[in-house]
Write a protein that holds these residues in place. Structure first.
Motif, PDB file in Angstrom:
ATOM      1  N   ALA A 516       0.836  -1.195   0.040  1.00 40.39           N
ATOM      2  CA  ALA A 516      -0.111  -0.135   0.246  1.00 40.39           C
ATOM      3  C   ALA A 516       0.933   1.261  -0.077  1.00 40.39           C
ATOM      4  N   GLY A 517       2.274   1.047   0.155  1.00 42.07           N
ATOM      5  CA  GLY A 517       3.270   2.386   0.361  1.00 42.07           C
ATOM      6  C   GLY A 517       3.305   3.207   1.431  1.00 42.07           C
ATOM      7  N   VAL A 518       3.021   2.376   2.525  1.00 42.26           N
ATOM      8  CA  VAL A 518       3.351   3.181   3.863  1.00 42.26           C
ATOM      9  C   VAL A 518       5.052   3.446   3.796  1.00 42.26           C
ATOM     10  N   ASP A 519       5.405   4.378   4.854  1.00 48.34           N
ATOM     11  CA  ASP A 519       6.723   4.731   5.119  1.00 48.34           C
ATOM     12  C   ASP A 519       7.251   3.600   5.852  1.00 48.34           C
ATOM     13  N   TYR A 520       6.557   3.207   6.826  1.00 41.35           N
ATOM     14  CA  TYR A 520       7.342   2.548   7.843  1.00 41.35           C
ATOM     15  C   TYR A 520       6.102   1.528   8.504  1.00 41.35           C
ATOM     16  N   GLN A 521       6.371   0.326   8.534  1.00 36.20           N
ATOM     17  CA  GLN A 521       5.571  -0.817   9.426  1.00 36.20           C
ATOM     18  C   GLN A 521       6.249  -1.547  10.206  1.00 36.20           C
ATOM     19  N   ILE A 522       5.778  -2.090  11.228  1.00 34.94           N
ATOM     20  CA  ILE A 522       6.513  -3.151  11.998  1.00 34.94           C
ATOM     21  C   ILE A 522       5.342  -4.052  12.538  1.00 34.94           C
ATOM     22  N   ARG A 523       5.844  -5.351  12.778  1.00 34.15           N
ATOM     23  CA  ARG A 523       4.751  -6.142  13.421  1.00 34.15           C
ATOM     24  C   ARG A 523       4.976  -6.240  14.819  1.00 34.15           C
ATOM     25  N   GLU A 524       3.706  -5.901  15.423  1.00 38.66           N
ATOM     26  CA  GLU A 524       3.415  -5.697  16.796  1.00 38.66           C
ATOM     27  C   GLU A 524       4.564  -6.378  17.867  1.00 38.66           C
ATOM     28  N   LEU A 525       4.736  -7.594  17.462  1.00 40.01           N
ATOM     29  CA  LEU A 525       5.652  -8.504  18.599  1.00 40.01           C
ATOM     30  C   LEU A 525       6.816  -8.874  18.071  1.00 40.01           C
ATOM     31  N   PHE A 526       7.291  -8.307  16.903  1.00 35.53           N
ATOM     32  CA  PHE A 526       8.601  -8.695  16.351  1.00 35.53           C
ATOM     33  C   PHE A 526       9.761  -8.298  17.169  1.00 35.53           C
ATOM     34  N   GLU A 527      10.029  -7.007  17.352  1.00 34.73           N
ATOM     35  CA  GLU A 527      11.161  -6.492  18.132  1.00 34.73           C
ATOM     36  C   GLU A 527      11.228  -7.066  19.713  1.00 34.73           C
ATOM     37  N   SER A 528       9.947  -7.045  20.284  1.00 34.18           N
ATOM     38  CA  SER A 528       9.747  -7.762  21.663  1.00 34.18           C
ATOM     39  C   SER A 528      10.218  -9.187  21.718  1.00 34.18           C
ATOM     40  N   SER A 529       9.838  -9.839  20.825  1.00 32.74           N
ATOM     41  CA  SER A 529      10.437 -11.178  20.573  1.00 32.74           C
ATOM     42  C   SER A 529      11.743 -11.633  20.735  1.00 32.74           C
TER      43      SER A 529
END
Length: 612
Positions: A516-529
């Motif tokens: 969709a062309g967003v500037d930044y996205q992150i999976r909500e649990l990725f970094e905490s995992s």
């Protein structure tokens, strides 16, 4: 033709019961009618007035009552003494007011219908004692047991269970007043003393004997003995209460309360739960079997009128008491619908009244049919109520709608994810606007010093009023992927100058956001995992350099896999995902005659490293 033999219940009966339970419960739940109604219908189908597979449902009912006993024991395990003490006003306040009010109203209905005054009072008293099994099962299925309203309902049920003792005593007193004296009947003071002694035995055993007993059994290592001991506790407490003239369910509940602080509480719960489920289902099936259709058809005007009159008048009394004690209209209506039926204790009371001569066989059979039909109708009443009752209105006191906001950053959704994100921006003095649709979340955030406005980010007019056209960055932090996709589409079309930072739900959602062309996205649990995994490695003895290299490797492999998935779909890049299964090594079809030799020193070193 009934398959009941003179020897009692056989294997064919067990198969029939299990088959109907297995078919009825999923079918009725699929239809949205609930498992309770399924079991009742199944019992009616295979009972003496259906296909006649069982000629005497009383045999099954006596066994199935242990399902209610175990249900009350498990409830008691969740009701610690301190919690029970905190509910004393509800138990002896709301409970007493509801029981007394409904007995008076229903007795008047019985007398107006032409019943003798004693039979009318006993009939009303039995109907007032709502079905603990039906109500608890319905609340359990809807997840309302732990709510404040659910706790008040449990308090009322506890008081009704306690009332079986004085009501049975009242039957004896009325029989005496009418000149009907049972031979060898013990004095009232002796009955009270025996009941108190039974409670004392259960209390002392649960408080000082059971913990050491379970500790000793646990050290023995015999798992089946622990299960047997759990059943012994439940049934033993129920037996002592029955000997004392109290209800078995009350004894099991008291044992559960006294063991609620025990270190073996979870073990007891796990051991009893399977028996509770199957026996409770058996109880509802046996109640369905007990519906005497001959009496219903022969006296149908009286039975139908009695069901409608008793349920309507009892519901009115419950509603009035609930409103008097401060319950809102929604809770009052739900409680009235839930408690409007009679219960299993009515069968005990009517049997005692029949033995004492207060009721004749015709009145007892009619009242029993009225109670059973009311129990059958309760799930249907609640289903209709759920369908037509408007959703609960949440108070928006102190919550302002989003209007004319001008923050440098716009947060759409302000749950726990967004609250953590906001801390870094606030630390650098970034001006922000916050909108959210969850009123309770807005009110809770307000207690921590946040000014959050009410606004639905999926609506263009709300985004415009929230300052999306002026914001440098729009942070989409909602927890529903569909809503996030809708907001992203609106912002890309209407506010192209704003940077879009979006919380992604999972990998597939991340792919949609990138496309969709967003500037930044992150999976909500990725970094905490990743942080969690690093902590585990550190505790296992790996040094910080090894941990950092490992986490970076995981991050790089995930990024590479993500790029492959964007190009080839969600199934692409599987080889980059590590698994804990051993990878089989390929072997040649024909074993070489001579061993392989390295062509040079570099190859020899590589083969040596691979072998090691």
């Amino acid at each position: 033709m009934a398959v009941e033999s003179s020897g009692g219940l056989g294997l064919e009966h067990a198969v029939a019961l299990l088959a109907t339970a297995v078919v009825a419960a999923p079918l009725f739940r699929r239809l949205g009618l609930g498992s309770v109604l399924g079991y009742l219908a199944a019992g009616l189908l295979i009972g003496p007035f259906g296909f006649g597979l069982f000629a005497d449902p009383e045999n099954i009912l006596h066994v199935a009552e242990f399902g209610v006993v175990m249900f009350l024991f498990l409830i008691g395990l969740e009701m610690r003494p301190a919690k029970l003490w905190a509910l004393r006003k509800e138990i002896f306040g709301i409970g007493a007011a509801q029981v007394i009010t409904c007995i008076i109203l229903l007795s008047a209905i019985g007398i107006a219908a032409g019943l003798p005054w004693a039979a009318a009072v006993v009939g009303a008293s039995g109907f007032v004692l709502s079905s603990t099994a039906v109500i608890m099962k319905m609340m359990d299925d809807s997840g309302e047991t732990a709510t404040e309203a659910g706790q008040r309902n449990i308090s009322i049920l506890l008081f009704e269970d306690l009332m079986i003792v004085p009501l049975l005593a009242a039957v004896a007193i009325m029989a005496s007043a009418m000149g009907i004296v049972e031979e060898n009947a013990q004095p009232l003071w002796l009955s009270i003393a025996v009941a108190a002694a039974a409670i004392g035995v259960v209390f002392i055993s649960s408080k000082w004997l059971l913990n050491p007993l379970f500790g000793w059994l646990a050290r023995s290592g015999a798992r089946e003995v622990m299960t047997a001991a759990a059943l012994l506790v439940v049934l033993g407490a129920a037996l002592f209460m029955q000997w004392g003239g109290l209800s078995m369910a009350m004894g099991a509940f008291l044992a559960g309360v006294l063991l609620s602080d025990s270190v073996f509480r979870h073990q007891l719960e796990a051991d009893v739960e399977p028996f509770r489920g199957i026996l409770l289902a058996l109880f509802f099936i046996s109640v369905g079997m007990s519906l005497n259709l001959t009496v219903v058809l022969a006296q149908w005007p009286w039975v139908a009128g009695g069901v409608l009159a008793f349920m309507a008048v009892k519901a009115f009394g419950i509603f009035a008491v609930a409103r008097l004690f401060g319950a809102d209209q929604r809770e009052s209506v739900q409680r009235a619908a839930l408690f409007a039926q009679g219960g299993e204790f009515a069968f005990v009371l009517y049997s005692a009244a029949l033995s004492a001569g207060i009721m004749d066989a015709r009145i007892s059979a009619m009242m029993t049919a009225i109670v059973i039909i009311s129990m059958v109708l309760t799930p249907l009443v609640l289903l209709v109520l759920k369908r037509f009752m408007p959703p609960r209105e949440i108070s928006r006191d102190g919550v302002e709608d989003a209007s004319d906001l001008h923050g440098r950053v716009l947060f759409i959704g302000f749950g726990r994810f967004a609250q953590v994100v906001s801390q870094a921006l606030l630390a650098r003095g970034v001006d922000m606007s916050l909108i959210e649709t969850d009123v309770e979340m807005i009110q809770v955030a307000g207690t921590f010093g946040f000014k959050v406005y009410y606004g639905d980010g999926t609506r263009l007019d709300v985004l415009q009023a929230s300052g999306a056209g002026e914001a440098e960055a729009i942070l989409v932090c909602v927890d529903k992927p569909e809503a996030a996709d809708r907001i992203v589409a609106l912002c890309k079309a209407q506010f192209p100058n704003a940077k879009l930072f979006v919380r992604a739900f999972d990998r597939g959602h991340s792919m949609r956001l990138v496309q969709a062309g967003v500037d930044y996205q992150i999976r909500e649990l990725f970094e905490s995992s990743l942080t969690f995994g690093a902590a585990v490695l550190r505790d296992l003895g790996f040094n910080d350099i090894e941990i950092e290299e490992t986490i970076e490797d995981v991050r790089d492999r995930d990024a590479a896999r993500f790029e492959m998935q964007l190009a080839g779909g969600i199934e692409a890049g599987r080889a980059l995902m590590r698994g804990n299964m051993t990878t089989p090594q390929p072997t040649p079809f024909t074993v070489p005659r001579r061993e392989a030799k390295a062509l040079n020193e570099e190859a020899a070193e590589a083969i040596k490293e691979e072998t090691e």
